[in-house]
Design a protein around this motif. Sequence first.
Motif, PDB file in Angstrom:
ATOM      1  N   GLU A  69      69.639 -93.055   7.674  1.00  0.00           N
ATOM      2  CA  GLU A  69      70.671 -93.727   9.139  1.00  0.00           C
ATOM      3  C   GLU A  69      71.825 -93.782   7.806  1.00  0.00           C
ATOM      4  N   ASN A  70      71.806 -94.255   6.612  1.00  0.00           N
ATOM      5  CA  ASN A  70      73.106 -94.936   6.464  1.00  0.00           C
ATOM      6  C   ASN A  70      74.035 -93.559   6.042  1.00  0.00           C
ATOM      7  N   LEU A  71      73.448 -92.863   5.847  1.00  0.00           N
ATOM      8  CA  LEU A  71      74.108 -91.351   5.995  1.00  0.00           C
ATOM      9  C   LEU A  71      74.792 -90.901   7.070  1.00  0.00           C
ATOM     10  N   GLY A  72      73.597 -91.850   7.858  1.00  0.00           N
ATOM     11  CA  GLY A  72      74.456 -91.341   9.734  1.00  0.00           C
ATOM     12  C   GLY A  72      75.778 -92.347   9.854  1.00  0.00           C
ATOM     13  N   ILE A  73      75.383 -93.115   9.397  1.00  0.00           N
ATOM     14  CA  ILE A  73      76.607 -94.479   9.672  1.00  0.00           C
ATOM     15  C   ILE A  73      77.566 -94.027   8.396  1.00  0.00           C
ATOM     16  N   GLU A  86      72.915 -84.829  13.054  1.00  0.00           N
ATOM     17  CA  GLU A  86      72.454 -85.271  12.628  1.00  0.00           C
ATOM     18  C   GLU A  86      71.562 -85.526  11.625  1.00  0.00           C
ATOM     19  N   PHE A  87      72.107 -86.543  10.678  1.00  0.00           N
ATOM     20  CA  PHE A  87      71.264 -87.566  10.264  1.00  0.00           C
ATOM     21  C   PHE A  87      70.375 -88.740  10.764  1.00  0.00           C
ATOM     22  N   PHE A  88      70.747 -88.836  11.758  1.00  0.00           N
ATOM     23  CA  PHE A  88      70.645 -90.215  13.129  1.00  0.00           C
ATOM     24  C   PHE A  88      69.287 -89.139  13.384  1.00  0.00           C
ATOM     25  N   ASN A  89      69.239 -88.141  13.723  1.00  0.00           N
ATOM     26  CA  ASN A  89      68.675 -87.621  14.664  1.00  0.00           C
ATOM     27  C   ASN A  89      66.952 -87.142  13.565  1.00  0.00           C
ATOM     28  N   ARG A 100      67.583 -99.556  16.825  1.00  0.00           N
ATOM     29  CA  ARG A 100      68.995 -99.919  16.334  1.00  0.00           C
ATOM     30  C   ARG A 100      69.065 -98.059  16.038  1.00  0.00           C
ATOM     31  N   LEU A 101      68.379 -97.053  16.018  1.00  0.00           N
ATOM     32  CA  LEU A 101      68.745 -95.872  15.983  1.00  0.00           C
ATOM     33  C   LEU A 101      69.522 -95.293  16.465  1.00  0.00           C
ATOM     34  N   HIS A 102      68.329 -95.249  17.810  1.00  0.00           N
ATOM     35  CA  HIS A 102      68.715 -95.110  18.515  1.00  0.00           C
ATOM     36  C   HIS A 102      70.574 -95.541  19.463  1.00  0.00           C
ATOM     37  N   LEU A 103      70.047 -96.142  18.741  1.00  0.00           N
ATOM     38  CA  LEU A 103      71.906 -97.052  19.188  1.00  0.00           C
ATOM     39  C   LEU A 103      72.927 -95.996  18.597  1.00  0.00           C
ATOM     40  N   ASN A 104      72.199 -96.308  17.848  1.00  0.00           N
ATOM     41  CA  ASN A 104      74.373 -95.594  16.591  1.00  0.00           C
ATOM     42  C   ASN A 104      74.035 -93.771  16.843  1.00  0.00           C
ATOM     43  N   ILE A 105      72.699 -93.671  17.605  1.00  0.00           N
ATOM     44  CA  ILE A 105      72.733 -92.184  18.013  1.00  0.00           C
ATOM     45  C   ILE A 105      73.678 -92.086  18.833  1.00  0.00           C
ATOM     46  N   ALA A 106      73.213 -92.724  19.648  1.00  0.00           N
ATOM     47  CA  ALA A 106      73.768 -93.085  21.105  1.00  0.00           C
ATOM     48  C   ALA A 106      75.987 -93.556  20.659  1.00  0.00           C
ATOM     49  N   ASN A 107      75.994 -93.750  19.543  1.00  0.00           N
ATOM     50  CA  ASN A 107      77.253 -94.465  19.974  1.00  0.00           C
ATOM     51  C   ASN A 107      77.537 -92.428  19.193  1.00  0.00           C
TER      52      ASN A 107
END
Length: 132
Positions: A69-73, A86-89, A100-107
């Motif tokens: 998750e933090n790599l996605g951020i 890729e990292f959020f997936n 919050r994972l879905h919100l992060n990837i949505a963004n």
Amino acid sequence: NLALAFENSNNIDESLILLQNIIETDSNNYKALAKLGEIYGKHKQNIKQAEIYLLKSISINPNNLNALENLGIVYGIMNNFEKSVEFFNKALAIDSSIPRLHLNIANSYFLLKNMKKFEFHKNKAQSLEKKL
């Protein structure tokens, strides 16, 4: 966890020292590496250092959800939204029930102008939040 207590009490430097000592003793402590990455990104605004520790953490444990998750951020902050997705997936593959994972990837999808996937994950996050 003493490092977390230091972080929560805003003793960031003490937390970093403690985590560095843990890594010197056990270089494969993926949780300490992930926490170092999180602190460097969140509190020190050193995104490159955060990336290094987080990548090391997932090289030891590829299923470390927090590091993924933090790599996605991190990649989102770097404007590398493809890598962010890729990292959020990867994190969602481990646990898709975290809003919050879905919100992060949505963004990230929004910034990639993929409105279909943006809407899907935004709606999924809202649906999951209602269940909490």
